[in-house]
Design a protein around this motif. Sequence first.
Motif, PDB file in Angstrom:
ATOM      1  N   PHE A 186       4.996   2.738  -4.919  1.00  0.00           N
ATOM      2  CA  PHE A 186       5.523   3.545  -5.852  1.00  0.00           C
ATOM      3  C   PHE A 186       7.005   4.358  -5.282  1.00  0.00           C
ATOM      4  O   PHE A 186       7.164   5.335  -5.803  1.00  0.00           O
ATOM      5  N   ASP A 187       7.586   3.389  -4.306  1.00  0.00           N
ATOM      6  CA  ASP A 187       8.888   3.769  -4.071  1.00  0.00           C
ATOM      7  C   ASP A 187       9.733   3.823  -5.219  1.00  0.00           C
ATOM      8  O   ASP A 187       9.397   3.281  -6.326  1.00  0.00           O
ATOM      9  N   GLY A 193       7.794   4.430 -10.309  1.00  0.00           N
ATOM     10  CA  GLY A 193       8.050   5.043  -9.000  1.00  0.00           C
ATOM     11  C   GLY A 193       8.139   6.534  -8.877  1.00  0.00           C
ATOM     12  O   GLY A 193       8.524   7.315  -9.937  1.00  0.00           O
ATOM     13  N   ALA A 194       7.532   7.050  -7.950  1.00  0.00           N
ATOM     14  CA  ALA A 194       7.517   8.473  -7.506  1.00  0.00           C
ATOM     15  C   ALA A 194       9.051   8.765  -7.187  1.00  0.00           C
ATOM     16  O   ALA A 194       9.784   8.116  -7.103  1.00  0.00           O
ATOM     17  N   GLY A 199       2.054   5.301  -2.568  1.00  0.00           N
ATOM     18  CA  GLY A 199       1.416   3.875  -2.639  1.00  0.00           C
ATOM     19  C   GLY A 199       0.004   4.292  -3.173  1.00  0.00           C
ATOM     20  O   GLY A 199      -0.450   5.274  -3.188  1.00  0.00           O
ATOM     21  N   VAL A 200      -0.589   2.958  -3.517  1.00  0.00           N
ATOM     22  CA  VAL A 200      -2.024   3.208  -3.824  1.00  0.00           C
ATOM     23  C   VAL A 200      -2.832   2.045  -3.195  1.00  0.00           C
ATOM     24  O   VAL A 200      -2.266   0.903  -2.984  1.00  0.00           O
ATOM     25  N   ILE A 243       3.858  12.700 -12.037  1.00  0.00           N
ATOM     26  CA  ILE A 243       4.802  11.839 -12.652  1.00  0.00           C
ATOM     27  C   ILE A 243       4.537  10.633 -12.970  1.00  0.00           C
ATOM     28  O   ILE A 243       4.614   9.809 -14.045  1.00  0.00           O
ATOM     29  N   LEU A 244       3.476   9.930 -12.005  1.00  0.00           N
ATOM     30  CA  LEU A 244       3.180   8.478 -12.032  1.00  0.00           C
ATOM     31  C   LEU A 244       2.163   8.423 -13.364  1.00  0.00           C
ATOM     32  O   LEU A 244       2.063   7.252 -14.002  1.00  0.00           O
TER      33      LEU A 244
END
Length: 374
Positions: A186-187, A193-194, A199-200, A243-244
């Motif tokens: 989630f770059d 993206g954040a 990441g996950v 946000i995600l």
Amino acid sequence: MQKIFNIPYFGIDRMYKNHSANILDCVNKVFESGKVLMGSEIDLFEKEIATVCNRKYAISVGSCTDALFFALISAGIKPGDEIIITSFSFIASVTPILRAGAVPVFIDIDPSNFMMDLNSIEEKITTKTKAIIGVHLFGGLLDIEKLENIAKKHSLILIEDTAQSIGAEINSRKAGSMGDISCISFDPTKIIGAFGNGGVILTNNHEYYSTLTKLRYHGKNTETNDFEILGYNSRIATSQAAILIYELKILSQWIKDRNEIADIYFKELQNISQLVLPTVSETCKHVFHKFVIQTEKRDELKTFLQSKGIQTMIHYDKALFEHSIFKNYSFKTAELINIHSIKNTVLSLPIYPELKEEEIRYICDTIKDYYSKC
């Protein structure tokens, strides 16, 4: 006289402008709650991303790089183990292997999609091979079924690096659902993206899940509150999870927008004989994280586009094993042929939902103008 545009490669600032009210609302609710780490939004985000990717478990972490490293550790990878990996990706696809003390075994790429040549994997498998990291690239997907069959045949752990392809599908299989463990980035530059790193890790294996939750936060067992193993501190902020969650709601629209931009590129650039456009499998739902063209005059075209206000990027100008970090390593790479031609010809054009149609057509017209003078 033609209007000159200023078109950045990334559109993060544009995205924020379009969605700032919703983003600030998400963040404000978190800040008002005071739960800035491991708030309720973390759990909700993990449940939602697991559903999107058709997985049982999701563990959010500080980056996809950490996700890949934790995936290797939880799968039992030990120093000296060999890990099959593509030769063409961002450096973060391979550095977790080194962090784990394992040995990367590089595979040549399929020039039609820039990803690992699956037909070259089995010849590289030895008694030391323990896992394959399958890296999806540019918004497309590897042949998941074929790769899973190879891993199963040789009893190998299969880890999916889908940093660039969330939302993609192949034969109705979703990115993030492949193999034993999947990792997503989630770059800020990714499909979603954040506003920072994130990441996950996704899996259906409860044993992996239990280990991964400990690795994320200092080895802590959240059920007993005991610190049981050597862990790390790799968590995303609650505000970023919020946000995600919002971005997941509009993921399908963003993918639609990216495909519409790609359609214009395909239509407008298809008759330029000096260009090779991306190849998209009929069985793949592509998400176009990047739109990568190939041309022998890559550097000249890049310079020309820059002079016209169009920013482009090169993904990637080196094979992974050519980076300085590997100068003291010895790999069998002489037989890797495709990578060396591809790295010198690829050029990434801007592609993000906030691009205006007039900007996209300006990019296409500028490229046509360049080749009309060649």
